[in-house]
Scaffold this motif. Sequence first.
Motif, PDB file in Angstrom:
ATOM      1  N   PRO A   1      -1.656  -9.467  -5.801  1.00 57.09           N
ATOM      2  CA  PRO A   1      -2.965  -9.444  -5.119  1.00 57.09           C
ATOM      3  C   PRO A   1      -3.510 -10.835  -4.832  1.00 57.09           C
ATOM      4  O   PRO A   1      -4.346 -11.002  -3.938  1.00 57.09           O
ATOM      5  CB  PRO A   1      -3.870  -8.690  -6.105  1.00 57.09           C
ATOM      6  CG  PRO A   1      -3.195  -8.806  -7.423  1.00 57.09           C
ATOM      7  CD  PRO A   1      -1.731  -8.838  -7.133  1.00 57.09           C
ATOM      8  N   HIS A   2      -3.027 -11.837  -5.564  1.00 57.62           N
ATOM      9  CA  HIS A   2      -3.414 -13.222  -5.268  1.00 57.62           C
ATOM     10  C   HIS A   2      -3.109 -13.561  -3.810  1.00 57.62           C
ATOM     11  O   HIS A   2      -3.896 -14.238  -3.137  1.00 57.62           O
ATOM     12  CB  HIS A   2      -2.657 -14.159  -6.208  1.00 57.62           C
ATOM     13  CG  HIS A   2      -2.757 -15.612  -5.860  1.00 57.62           C
ATOM     14  ND1 HIS A   2      -3.847 -16.379  -6.162  1.00 57.62           N
ATOM     15  CD2 HIS A   2      -1.877 -16.452  -5.234  1.00 57.62           C
ATOM     16  CE1 HIS A   2      -3.656 -17.621  -5.744  1.00 57.62           C
ATOM     17  NE2 HIS A   2      -2.460 -17.687  -5.181  1.00 57.62           N
ATOM     18  N   ILE A   3      -1.992 -13.055  -3.313  1.00 56.54           N
ATOM     19  CA  ILE A   3      -1.598 -13.333  -1.926  1.00 56.54           C
ATOM     20  C   ILE A   3      -2.210 -12.307  -0.966  1.00 56.54           C
ATOM     21  O   ILE A   3      -2.800 -12.669   0.055  1.00 56.54           O
ATOM     22  CB  ILE A   3      -0.064 -13.342  -1.801  1.00 56.54           C
ATOM     23  CG1 ILE A   3       0.538 -14.426  -2.707  1.00 56.54           C
ATOM     24  CG2 ILE A   3       0.362 -13.570  -0.358  1.00 56.54           C
ATOM     25  CD1 ILE A   3       2.040 -14.392  -2.785  1.00 56.54           C
ATOM     26  N   ILE A   4      -2.082 -11.027  -1.310  1.00 55.67           N
ATOM     27  CA  ILE A   4      -2.525  -9.966  -0.408  1.00 55.67           C
ATOM     28  C   ILE A   4      -4.043  -9.931  -0.270  1.00 55.67           C
ATOM     29  O   ILE A   4      -4.586  -9.817   0.839  1.00 55.67           O
ATOM     30  CB  ILE A   4      -2.020  -8.599  -0.910  1.00 55.67           C
ATOM     31  CG1 ILE A   4      -0.508  -8.509  -0.774  1.00 55.67           C
ATOM     32  CG2 ILE A   4      -2.690  -7.461  -0.145  1.00 55.67           C
ATOM     33  CD1 ILE A   4      -0.006  -8.453   0.648  1.00 55.67           C
ATOM     34  N   VAL A   5      -4.745 -10.047  -1.400  1.00 53.61           N
ATOM     35  CA  VAL A   5      -6.196  -9.863  -1.409  1.00 53.61           C
ATOM     36  C   VAL A   5      -6.940 -11.183  -1.301  1.00 53.61           C
ATOM     37  O   VAL A   5      -7.946 -11.298  -0.582  1.00 53.61           O
ATOM     38  CB  VAL A   5      -6.638  -9.108  -2.682  1.00 53.61           C
ATOM     39  CG1 VAL A   5      -8.155  -8.934  -2.714  1.00 53.61           C
ATOM     40  CG2 VAL A   5      -5.933  -7.757  -2.768  1.00 53.61           C
ATOM     41  N   ARG A   6      -6.462 -12.207  -2.011  1.00 54.02           N
ATOM     42  CA  ARG A   6      -7.215 -13.458  -2.127  1.00 54.02           C
ATOM     43  C   ARG A   6      -6.782 -14.549  -1.157  1.00 54.02           C
ATOM     44  O   ARG A   6      -7.396 -15.607  -1.110  1.00 54.02           O
ATOM     45  CB  ARG A   6      -7.094 -13.987  -3.557  1.00 54.02           C
ATOM     46  CG  ARG A   6      -7.531 -12.993  -4.630  1.00 54.02           C
ATOM     47  CD  ARG A   6      -9.024 -12.692  -4.571  1.00 54.02           C
ATOM     48  NE  ARG A   6      -9.450 -11.909  -5.728  1.00 54.02           N
ATOM     49  CZ  ARG A   6     -10.705 -11.566  -5.975  1.00 54.02           C
ATOM     50  NH1 ARG A   6     -11.655 -11.925  -5.146  1.00 54.02           N
ATOM     51  NH2 ARG A   6     -11.008 -10.854  -7.053  1.00 54.02           N
TER      52      ARG A   6
ATOM     53  N   ALA B   1       0.820  -1.209   0.000  1.00 49.84           N
ATOM     54  CA  ALA B   1       0.000   0.000   0.000  1.00 49.84           C
ATOM     55  C   ALA B   1       0.855   1.261   0.000  1.00 49.84           C
ATOM     56  O   ALA B   1       0.523   2.256  -0.663  1.00 49.84           O
ATOM     57  CB  ALA B   1      -0.930  -0.007   1.211  1.00 49.84           C
ATOM     58  N   SER B   2       1.979   1.230   0.717  1.00 50.23           N
ATOM     59  CA  SER B   2       2.805   2.438   0.839  1.00 50.23           C
ATOM     60  C   SER B   2       3.643   2.703  -0.402  1.00 50.23           C
ATOM     61  O   SER B   2       3.957   3.859  -0.706  1.00 50.23           O
ATOM     62  CB  SER B   2       3.717   2.324   2.061  1.00 50.23           C
ATOM     63  OG  SER B   2       4.681   1.286   1.885  1.00 50.23           O
ATOM     64  N   THR B   3       4.026   1.650  -1.121  1.00 52.48           N
ATOM     65  CA  THR B   3       4.899   1.827  -2.280  1.00 52.48           C
ATOM     66  C   THR B   3       4.147   1.928  -3.600  1.00 52.48           C
ATOM     67  O   THR B   3       4.640   2.522  -4.553  1.00 52.48           O
ATOM     68  CB  THR B   3       5.891   0.660  -2.392  1.00 52.48           C
ATOM     69  OG1 THR B   3       5.162  -0.569  -2.598  1.00 52.48           O
ATOM     70  CG2 THR B   3       6.745   0.534  -1.133  1.00 52.48           C
ATOM     71  N   GLY B   4       2.957   1.325  -3.662  1.00 59.03           N
ATOM     72  CA  GLY B   4       2.231   1.310  -4.934  1.00 59.03           C
ATOM     73  C   GLY B   4       2.943   0.532  -6.017  1.00 59.03           C
ATOM     74  O   GLY B   4       2.689   0.731  -7.213  1.00 59.03           O
ATOM     75  N   SER B   5       3.824  -0.388  -5.619  1.00 65.46           N
ATOM     76  CA  SER B   5       4.658  -1.109  -6.585  1.00 65.46           C
ATOM     77  C   SER B   5       3.864  -2.006  -7.523  1.00 65.46           C
ATOM     78  O   SER B   5       4.307  -2.295  -8.629  1.00 65.46           O
ATOM     79  CB  SER B   5       5.698  -1.959  -5.838  1.00 65.46           C
ATOM     80  OG  SER B   5       6.562  -1.154  -5.087  1.00 65.46           O
ATOM     81  N   PHE B   6       2.698  -2.462  -7.100  1.00 69.61           N
ATOM     82  CA  PHE B   6       1.945  -3.414  -7.907  1.00 69.61           C
ATOM     83  C   PHE B   6       0.615  -2.826  -8.390  1.00 69.61           C
ATOM     84  O   PHE B   6      -0.339  -3.548  -8.658  1.00 69.61           O
ATOM     85  CB  PHE B   6       1.712  -4.694  -7.105  1.00 69.61           C
ATOM     86  CG  PHE B   6       3.001  -5.348  -6.679  1.00 69.61           C
ATOM     87  CD1 PHE B   6       3.695  -6.171  -7.554  1.00 69.61           C
ATOM     88  CD2 PHE B   6       3.531  -5.120  -5.414  1.00 69.61           C
ATOM     89  CE1 PHE B   6       4.889  -6.769  -7.176  1.00 69.61           C
ATOM     90  CE2 PHE B   6       4.730  -5.719  -5.033  1.00 69.61           C
ATOM     91  CZ  PHE B   6       5.409  -6.539  -5.920  1.00 69.61           C
ATOM     92  N   VAL B   7       0.585  -1.492  -8.474  1.00 68.42           N
ATOM     93  CA  VAL B   7      -0.614  -0.787  -8.936  1.00 68.42           C
ATOM     94  C   VAL B   7      -0.232   0.068 -10.135  1.00 68.42           C
ATOM     95  O   VAL B   7       0.777   0.782 -10.100  1.00 68.42           O
ATOM     96  CB  VAL B   7      -1.187   0.101  -7.812  1.00 68.42           C
ATOM     97  CG1 VAL B   7      -2.393   0.880  -8.302  1.00 68.42           C
ATOM     98  CG2 VAL B   7      -1.552  -0.747  -6.594  1.00 68.42           C
TER      99      VAL B   7
ATOM    100  N   HIS C   1       7.045 -18.958  -9.117  1.00 67.16           N
ATOM    101  CA  HIS C   1       7.031 -17.656  -9.786  1.00 67.16           C
ATOM    102  C   HIS C   1       7.345 -16.561  -8.778  1.00 67.16           C
ATOM    103  O   HIS C   1       7.013 -16.663  -7.595  1.00 67.16           O
ATOM    104  CB  HIS C   1       5.675 -17.399 -10.443  1.00 67.16           C
ATOM    105  CG  HIS C   1       5.411 -18.284 -11.608  1.00 67.16           C
ATOM    106  ND1 HIS C   1       5.671 -17.912 -12.911  1.00 67.16           N
ATOM    107  CD2 HIS C   1       4.943 -19.549 -11.675  1.00 67.16           C
ATOM    108  CE1 HIS C   1       5.359 -18.900 -13.719  1.00 67.16           C
ATOM    109  NE2 HIS C   1       4.915 -19.914 -12.992  1.00 67.16           N
ATOM    110  N   CYS C   2       7.993 -15.496  -9.257  1.00 65.50           N
ATOM    111  CA  CYS C   2       8.436 -14.420  -8.381  1.00 65.50           C
ATOM    112  C   CYS C   2       8.315 -13.085  -9.106  1.00 65.50           C
ATOM    113  O   CYS C   2       8.560 -12.991 -10.318  1.00 65.50           O
ATOM    114  CB  CYS C   2       9.886 -14.661  -7.962  1.00 65.50           C
ATOM    115  SG  CYS C   2      10.650 -13.270  -7.108  1.00 65.50           S
ATOM    116  N   LEU C   3       7.937 -12.050  -8.355  1.00 66.55           N
ATOM    117  CA  LEU C   3       7.928 -10.679  -8.851  1.00 66.55           C
ATOM    118  C   LEU C   3       8.944  -9.873  -8.061  1.00 66.55           C
ATOM    119  O   LEU C   3       9.027  -9.990  -6.833  1.00 66.55           O
ATOM    120  CB  LEU C   3       6.553 -10.034  -8.682  1.00 66.55           C
ATOM    121  CG  LEU C   3       5.333 -10.728  -9.286  1.00 66.55           C
ATOM    122  CD1 LEU C   3       4.073  -9.932  -8.970  1.00 66.55           C
ATOM    123  CD2 LEU C   3       5.488 -10.929 -10.775  1.00 66.55           C
TER     124      LEU C   3
END
Length: 290
Positions: A31-36, A14-20, A60-62
């Motif tokens: 979001p698969h991990i954070i949200v789901r 949320a603080s970095t916005g790295s995945f938005v 898999h890794c991001l």
Amino acid sequence: MIELSPDQAARAVASTGSFVPEPPGPAALAPHIIVRGGAGRWWADRLATPRALAVRSADHCLLRGDPRVLDPLLLAPLDGTYVDAPDRFLPLLGAAFRRLTPWERMVYVLSEASPELSESPVLPTGLTVRELGPADASAILGAGSDLDWIAAPWGGPHRLLAGGHAWGAFDAQRRLLALAATYFLGSRYADLGVATLQSHRRLGLARGCVAGLCRDLGARGVTPTWTAGRSNTASRGLAWTSGFRLHRELVHYYVDTPVAAETSGAMLLPDVPRHSRTAGSPVEPAGETP
């Protein structure tokens, strides 16, 4: 890198916005991990206002952020993964692992006006396609490694069927023959995993499963995506006949064996993925023949 708890990871994202914003394809991993509630691990260069983040689920890794703040010797937890990262991370990965293997992949998105979803393939007598529920976890486990790899990003079939969505093809003995499921289920997109037992391919089973799954996802406001290796013509063909259209191309890197402290670089190998579920065939979400 510092490993993050789920709450710490959510705050860091949320603080970095790295995945938005969330792009179509494998980036749904975050979001698969954070949200789901999918299975995975997070790392950052520091807890307060992190400058670099890494997330891993299955193989898999991001990687996102500033690679200059990361120590290559601390990237060992990413060993054995396909890394999705901006090009600026390549020198860091080259210093951290003995070899990098590029893997060219193609991301498809389901067409909004896809007539294929309303077309149910004619199945051989005695075979049925339906949505899976919690009671079907044993069927996925019973199918073995040909199918159960699809549940890895969820931590197993039980969690897949509790938090994700799946459709399967069964024979008269209720044996699971084909499976289509949400491999990475993001907020906006769901990257699919599709597999069929070798003995029952080219019968329309995978296509029937995909059609049912996509209808379900569409009703929930989630857009299905399909990621296939450039060389996987069977998977790409099934994506096309199922109504998916090419959105973009990308390159992932399989990272192999962390280097010793004195090693300063890595070899860049041809586009032949080394890590595989079966010889010569990497595990990719929608990576099976029809």
